[in-house]
Write an enzyme that holds these catalytic residues in place. Structure first.
Site, mmCIF file in Angstrom:
data_model
loop_
_atom_site.group_PDB
_atom_site.id
_atom_site.type_symbol
_atom_site.label_atom_id
_atom_site.label_comp_id
_atom_site.label_asym_id
_atom_site.label_seq_id
_atom_site.Cartn_x
_atom_site.Cartn_y
_atom_site.Cartn_z
ATOM 1 C CG ASP A 96 -6.405 8.415 55.400
ATOM 2 O OD1 ASP A 96 -7.417 7.717 55.544
ATOM 3 O OD2 ASP A 96 -5.925 9.118 56.304
ATOM 4 C CE LYS A 108 -5.569 0.822 54.055
ATOM 5 N NZ LYS A 108 -5.126 2.169 54.406
ATOM 6 N N GLY A 167 -12.076 4.232 56.737
ATOM 7 C CA GLY A 167 -13.106 4.715 55.820
ATOM 8 C C GLY A 167 -12.496 4.804 54.451
ATOM 9 C CG HIS A 168 -12.147 2.149 51.664
ATOM 10 N ND1 HIS A 168 -11.608 1.243 52.530
ATOM 11 C CD2 HIS A 168 -13.076 1.507 50.948
ATOM 12 C CE1 HIS A 168 -12.194 0.096 52.340
ATOM 13 N NE2 HIS A 168 -13.084 0.213 51.386
ATOM 14 C CD GLN A 183 -7.232 1.502 61.073
ATOM 15 O OE1 GLN A 183 -7.071 0.346 61.401
ATOM 16 N NE2 GLN A 183 -8.428 1.985 60.842
HETATM 17 P P1 IMP Z 1 -7.954 5.261 66.581
HETATM 18 O O1 IMP Z 1 -7.671 4.177 65.594
HETATM 19 O O2 IMP Z 1 -9.305 5.886 66.414
HETATM 20 O O3 IMP Z 1 -7.696 4.824 67.998
HETATM 21 O O4 IMP Z 1 -6.909 6.446 66.311
HETATM 22 C C1 IMP Z 1 -5.508 6.277 66.519
HETATM 23 C C2 IMP Z 1 -4.705 6.984 65.452
HETATM 24 O O5 IMP Z 1 -4.887 6.318 64.198
HETATM 25 C C3 IMP Z 1 -5.105 8.446 65.197
HETATM 26 O O6 IMP Z 1 -3.936 9.174 64.848
HETATM 27 C C4 IMP Z 1 -6.026 8.348 63.997
HETATM 28 O O7 IMP Z 1 -6.067 9.563 63.265
HETATM 29 C C5 IMP Z 1 -5.350 7.242 63.225
HETATM 30 N N1 IMP Z 1 -6.265 6.517 62.329
HETATM 31 C C6 IMP Z 1 -7.171 5.582 62.656
HETATM 32 N N2 IMP Z 1 -7.803 5.113 61.576
HETATM 33 C C7 IMP Z 1 -7.275 5.748 60.519
HETATM 34 C C8 IMP Z 1 -7.506 5.676 59.119
HETATM 35 O O8 IMP Z 1 -8.322 4.895 58.614
HETATM 36 N N3 IMP Z 1 -6.749 6.511 58.347
HETATM 37 C C9 IMP Z 1 -5.821 7.343 58.863
HETATM 38 N N4 IMP Z 1 -5.568 7.449 60.174
HETATM 39 C C10 IMP Z 1 -6.287 6.651 60.995
#
Ligand code: IMP
Length: 427
Positions: free
Chosen positions: A13, A16, A40-41, A223
Site C-alpha cells: 500500500d 505503487k 488493489g490500487h 504487495q
Molecule cells: P494474503 O496475501 O491474502 O495471503 O495475505 C497475507 C498477508 O499479506 C496479510 O497480512 C495481508 O494483509 C497482506 N497483504 C496481501 N496483499 C496485500 C496488499 O496488497 N497490501 C497490503 N497487504 C497485503
C-alpha cells in the site's frame, strides 16, 4: 533502458499504482508478475477513480500492452468482472494479455483460505481471504489448474477432479457445498475460458520480443518486500515473492533484462493484517495519520496500522531488491506534525542497538525503535516543498544512500515532484 521493475519496500500500500501509472506513460508493455487479487490500487485519472486488483493500470493508456504474467494467481471471475467494469467505462481492454501458464484460483482455494484462518484463531495471519496461499500451495504441490487448462474440457475436468478430492477431505464440514461440485465447477471454469480466450498468450515470449526490440517493459510488483515469502516477516507474509528478483521468474525473462529497480516507499509506514511492526503507533497519533492518509484497504476495506518511517527495514529493502531509485509517496500526509520521529536503529532484547535488519525472527519481534526526531511542517505541499519537508527527504536519502527521484504530494496524478523541478527547492 528497457527493463524497469517497480516494487513495494514496506508492507504494501505504498502507492505503487501511482508510480506505475506515471512510468507507464513511456513504457510499451506493463507486466504484473506475482500475487493476485489480494492486491488493489486506486488510480485517479481526470477526476475519475479506477480501482484495480488484477489488470495492470497501464490499460488506461490507449494502445498499451498489459500482461498478467505466469507468476500471478488469477481468479477468473474477478478478472472478468474487472474487464467488464473497464469496458462499461469505455476503456479499451484489447491490449490485455494473460499468461497461459498463470495458475487459477478455484472456489476451494477461497474456502481453504477462510477455513485456515479460522483454525489458526488468535494466530491468524490476517489474509485477504482471496485464496492466494492455497492456490500457490497447489502450484507447488503440482495440483494447480492453469489458464491453458481452461481451453480443454477433458484436461480441465481431470485436473479439477485430482485437485478437488483432497480438498473435500480438508474441507469436511463444507464437503457438500454446491461450490465443490465437480461438474458445476468444470462448466463454470470452461465458460470463463471461453470469455478469456482472446487474451490468453505466451507472455514470456511477448516480453522478450519487446525487450529485444529495445522497447521499455515495466514490471509491476504487488504487495511488498516485508510481505515476501522468503525475505519478509514470515509467517505474516503473502505466499509469493514481491521482491524485484521475482520479476524475472514471474514474467519469464532473464536477470540481464532488468536495468532499473524502483522502490516505492510511503513517507511513513503502514501494515494490514497481523505481524510485528516496530514503529507502530497504537495511539491518537497513529489514528490521526490513518485519517489524514485515508489508510483503509482497497481490497478489504480494513483499517491499516500506521507508524513512523522505519529506515532499518528500508535499508534492508534497498539491499534485497538491488534498488536503483526511490519514490517517496504521501509526503503531504505528514504536513501536520510539529516533529517527525524517524526510526534509524533497533534496540534488541539484549540491550544492544543495531541499524541492520535482524536475521532472527525473535529479535525482530522484540525490536524497539530508536528514533531521531526531525522538525515537522504545517504547510501544504501544493506549491513545492518547505525547507523542513526537503530536510526530511534528504535525511532519508543519506540514510539509504539512494536518491529519492520522485515525491508524492497528493492523491492525483499531477501531485508529484521530481528532484530536478523548481518546486523541490521552493524555499
Ligand atoms: P494474503 O496475501 O491474502 O495471503 O495475505 C497475507 C498477508 O499479506 C496479510 O497480512 C495481508 O494483509 C497482506 N497483504 C496481501 N496483499 C496485500 C496488499 O496488497 N497490501 C497490503 N497487504 C497485503
Amino acid at each position: 533502458m528497457p527493463g524497469k521493475v517497480i516494487i513495494g519496500t514496506q508492507w504494501g500500500d505504498e502507492g505503487k499504482g501511482k508510480v506505475v501509472d506515471l512510468l507507464a506513460e513511456r513504457a510499451h508493455v506493463v507486466v504484473r508478475f506475482q500475487g493476485g487479487n489480494n492486491a488493489g490500487h486506486t488510480i485517479v485519472r481526470d477526476g475519475e477513480t479506477f480501482k484495480f486488483h488484477l489488470i495492470p493500470s497501464g490499460i488506461l493508456y490507449r494502445g498499451k500492452t498489459c500482461v498478467i504474467g505466469n507468476g500471478v494467481v488469477v481468479d477468473p471471475s474477478v478478472l472478468i468482472e474487472e474487464l467488464e467494469g473497464l469496458r462499461r467505462r469505455r476503456v479499451d481492454v484489447g491490449g490485455l494479455r494473460l499468461s497461459a501458464n498463470a495458475h487459477l484460483i478455484m472456489p476451494y482455494h477461497v474456502m481453504l483460505d477462510t477455513a485456515g484462518e479460522a483454525k489458526l484463531g488468535k494466530l491468524e495471519i490476517g489474509t485477504t481471504k482471496r485464496g492466494i496461499g492455497p492456490c500457490y500451495a497447489d502450484k507447488s504441490a503440482r495440483l494447480g489448474i492453469r489458464v491453458q487448462d481452461l481451453l480443454d474440457a477433458k484436461i480441465l475436468r481431470k485436473k479439477i477432479f485430482a485437485a478437488l478430492e483432497p480438498k473435500k477431505q480438508m474441507l469436511r464440514p463444507f464437503a457438500r457445498d454446491p461450490k465443490l461440485d465437480l461438474h458445476a465447477m468444470t462448466e463454470e471454469y470452461l465458460s470463463y475460458g471461453h470469455r478469456l480466450e482472446p487474451h490468453i498468450a505466451d507472455t514470456s515470449r511477448l516480453c522478450w520480443e519487446a525487450l529485444d526490440a529495445g522497447r521499455t517493459v515495466l514490471f509491476e510488483g504487488a504487495q511488498a518486500t516485508l510481505l515476501d515469502l522468503d525475505h519478509g516477516t514470515y509467517p505474516f507474509v503473502t505466499s509469493s515473492n514481491p521482491v524485484a528478483g521475482a520479476a524475472c521468474v514471474g514474467a519469464g525473462v532473464g536477470p540481464t533484462d532488468i536495468d532499473e529497480v524502483w522502490g516505492v516507499c510511503k513517507a511513513y509506514t503502514t501494515r494490514v493484517g497481523s505481524g510485528p511492526f516496530p514503529t507502530e503507533l497504537e495511539d491518537e497519533v497513529g489514528a490521526h495519520m490513518r485519517d489524514r492518509g485515508h489508510e483503509f484497504g482497497t481490497t478489504t476495506g480494513r483499517e491499516r496500522r500506521c507508524g513512523w518511517l522505519d529506515l532499518v527495514a528500508l535499508r534492508f529493502a534497498v539491499r534485497v531488491n538491488g534498488m536503483t531509485s526511490l519514490a517517496l509517496t504521501k509526503l503531504d500526509v505528514l504536513s501536520d506534525f510539529a516533529e517527525i520521529p524517524v526510526c534509524t536503529r533497533y534496540r534488541l532484547p539484549d540491550g544492544s542497538e543495531t541499524d541492520e535488519f535482524p536475521a532472527h525472527q525473535s529479535d525482530f519481534h522484540h525490536a524497539r525503535p530508536v528514533y531521531e526526531t526531525l522538525p515537522g511542517w504545517r504547510e501544504p505541499l501544493d506549491d513545492g516543498l518547505p525547507a523542513a519537508a526537503r530536510g526530511y527527504v534528504e535525511f532519508v536519502e543519506s540514510a539509504l544512500e539512494l536518491e529519492v527521484s520522485m515525491i508524492g504530494t497528493g492523491a492525483d496524478r499531477e501531485s508529484v515532484i521530481t528532484r530536478d523541478q523548481p518546486a523541490y527547492s521552493r524555499s
